[in-house]
Design a protein around this motif. Structure first.
Motif, PDB file in Angstrom:
ATOM      1  N   ARG A  77       0.815  -1.207   0.000  1.00 58.85           N
ATOM      2  CA  ARG A  77       0.000   0.000   0.000  1.00 58.85           C
ATOM      3  C   ARG A  77       0.861   1.275   0.000  1.00 58.85           C
ATOM      4  N   LYS A  78       2.115   1.162   0.381  1.00 56.04           N
ATOM      5  CA  LYS A  78       3.019   2.310   0.296  1.00 56.04           C
ATOM      6  C   LYS A  78       3.269   2.693  -1.164  1.00 56.04           C
ATOM      7  N   PHE A  79       3.280   1.701  -2.029  1.00 55.37           N
ATOM      8  CA  PHE A  79       3.492   1.958  -3.451  1.00 55.37           C
ATOM      9  C   PHE A  79       2.319   2.740  -4.043  1.00 55.37           C
ATOM     10  N   GLU A  80       1.122   2.481  -3.515  1.00 59.23           N
ATOM     11  CA  GLU A  80      -0.055   3.218  -3.978  1.00 59.23           C
ATOM     12  C   GLU A  80       0.064   4.697  -3.627  1.00 59.23           C
ATOM     13  N   VAL A  81       0.564   4.989  -2.445  1.00 57.43           N
ATOM     14  CA  VAL A  81       0.747   6.382  -2.014  1.00 57.43           C
ATOM     15  C   VAL A  81       1.775   7.080  -2.901  1.00 57.43           C
ATOM     16  N   ILE A  82       2.865   6.392  -3.203  1.00 56.31           N
ATOM     17  CA  ILE A  82       3.912   6.979  -4.035  1.00 56.31           C
ATOM     18  C   ILE A  82       3.360   7.362  -5.406  1.00 56.31           C
ATOM     19  N   LYS A  83       2.512   6.521  -5.973  1.00 55.36           N
ATOM     20  CA  LYS A  83       1.913   6.831  -7.281  1.00 55.36           C
ATOM     21  C   LYS A  83       1.092   8.117  -7.213  1.00 55.36           C
ATOM     22  N   ILE A  84       0.334   8.278  -6.148  1.00 54.28           N
ATOM     23  CA  ILE A  84      -0.493   9.480  -5.976  1.00 54.28           C
ATOM     24  C   ILE A  84       0.388  10.724  -5.882  1.00 54.28           C
ATOM     25  N   ILE A  85       1.460  10.631  -5.096  1.00 54.83           N
ATOM     26  CA  ILE A  85       2.340  11.787  -4.890  1.00 54.83           C
ATOM     27  C   ILE A  85       3.084  12.137  -6.174  1.00 54.83           C
ATOM     28  N   CYS A  86       3.556  11.122  -6.891  1.00 59.01           N
ATOM     29  CA  CYS A  86       4.286  11.375  -8.150  1.00 59.01           C
ATOM     30  C   CYS A  86       3.393  12.055  -9.185  1.00 59.01           C
ATOM     31  N   LYS A  87       2.137  11.654  -9.249  1.00 52.15           N
ATOM     32  CA  LYS A  87       1.206  12.288 -10.182  1.00 52.15           C
ATOM     33  C   LYS A  87       0.945  13.737  -9.771  1.00 52.15           C
ATOM     34  N   LYS A  88       0.900  13.987  -8.477  1.00 49.08           N
ATOM     35  CA  LYS A  88       0.700  15.352  -7.977  1.00 49.08           C
ATOM     36  C   LYS A  88       1.864  16.245  -8.359  1.00 49.08           C
TER      37      LYS A  88
ATOM     38  N   ASP B 121       7.600  18.438 -11.281  1.00 46.66           N
ATOM     39  CA  ASP B 121       8.711  18.721 -10.366  1.00 46.66           C
ATOM     40  C   ASP B 121       9.791  17.656 -10.486  1.00 46.66           C
ATOM     41  N   ASN B 122      11.007  17.994 -10.057  1.00 50.10           N
ATOM     42  CA  ASN B 122      12.072  17.010  -9.930  1.00 50.10           C
ATOM     43  C   ASN B 122      11.923  16.311  -8.581  1.00 50.10           C
ATOM     44  N   VAL B 123      11.791  14.985  -8.627  1.00 53.33           N
ATOM     45  CA  VAL B 123      11.467  14.199  -7.436  1.00 53.33           C
ATOM     46  C   VAL B 123      12.550  13.153  -7.194  1.00 53.33           C
ATOM     47  N   ILE B 124      12.988  13.025  -5.940  1.00 51.85           N
ATOM     48  CA  ILE B 124      13.907  11.960  -5.553  1.00 51.85           C
ATOM     49  C   ILE B 124      13.239  11.117  -4.479  1.00 51.85           C
ATOM     50  N   ILE B 125      13.260   9.780  -4.671  1.00 54.34           N
ATOM     51  CA  ILE B 125      12.605   8.857  -3.743  1.00 54.34           C
ATOM     52  C   ILE B 125      13.664   7.963  -3.113  1.00 54.34           C
ATOM     53  N   PHE B 126      13.764   8.014  -1.779  1.00 56.56           N
ATOM     54  CA  PHE B 126      14.784   7.273  -1.038  1.00 56.56           C
ATOM     55  C   PHE B 126      14.228   5.956  -0.513  1.00 56.56           C
TER      56      PHE B 126
END
Length: 261
Positions: free
Chosen positions: A106-117, A121-126
């Protein structure tokens, strides 16, 4: 002259360096750098992901097994100082629990929402593990979201090419593990997402610095954690630093019905 963002070491060998410089150490804190306009102001979002019943049952059973071993063998410190087989078993179970939390679907689902938002922007995911980073890459690609990977599991030439492509704007999302925490020069990032990490001050400062290079707009930092697990404790520890520095703090919740609020 010596210059570093994170001088302290767990083994205290940084004290030898202090001695080399006759203990002439000047410290410039993130708080001071923000005040002086050297670092960029940022908004912080703590995002708790609600875990389903099946996940929590498995997590609690594993945690109970870990705690039983620790209590029955004189404590964590005593076990780590020993060469007994129980040490290897404990480390195996703790790593299994960490992998389980980090890879909670379910964390992957959140990441998809944030990336679309933040699609512009330039985004880095750790992350902590290469496998998790690879899984995220394919998860995003299935949604039509292109990203590049930077971790030790790919060869140096490809890592360097991915960095070049990112700088040229071919990608706007970079997926990284601990290999990116220090020693690599990357472009200005608008958004940082900590999908998995530890609670050490060293890693926290390193990752924060990736997002706070000076720019024309506020930076944004997200912490994603699985609620009611040890990962939530890690996020609380990181927030002790973040909340002192951010210009605005928001706490969010990703419910079982898929609503981020």
């Amino acid at each position: 002259i010596g210059l570093t963002a994170t001088v302290e070491r767990h083994d205290n060998r940084h004290l030898l360096m202090y001695k080399m410089f006759n203990y002439n150490v000047f410290t410039y804190s993130p708080k001071e750098a923000l005040r002086d306009g050297i670092l960029n102001p940022f908004i912080l979002y703590d995002v708790g992901v609600e875990a389903d019943e099946e996940f929590m049952e498995e997590y609690e059973a594993l945690t109970k097994e870990i705690n039983t071993i620790i209590v029955s063998n004189g404590g964590y410190g005593k076990i780590m100082r020993s060469n007994l087989g129980i040490k290897n078993l404990l480390l195996k179970l703790m790593n299994e629990r960490k992998q389980m939390i980090n890879n909670y679907e379910r964390k992957f689902e959140v990441i998809k929402i944030i990336c679309k938002k933040h699609e512009h922007d330039n985004v880095i995911i750790f992350n902590e593990f290469n496998d998790m980073t690879n899984k995220l890459y394919w998860t995003l690609l299935d949604e039509g979201i292109k990203a590049c990977i930077f971790h030790s599991g790919i060869n140096k030439d490809l890592r360097e090419q991915n960095l070049i492509d990112f700088k040229k704007g071919k990608y706007n999302i970079m997926l990284v593990t601990k290999v990116m925490d220090e020693g690599v020069n990357i472009p200005k990032m608008d958004v940082g997402i900590i999908m998995a990490g530890n609670s050490t001050k060293k890693q926290t400062v390193q990752r924060l610095g990736r997002v706070l290079r000076k720019k024309d707009k506020e930076s944004t930092l997200y912490q994603i954690y699985t609620s009611r697990t040890i990962e939530e404790e890690y996020s609380i520890n990181r927030s002790k630093l973040f909340k002192q520095l951010c210009s605005k703090y928001n706490k969010m919740h990703f419910s079982l019905d898929g609503v981020l609020s």
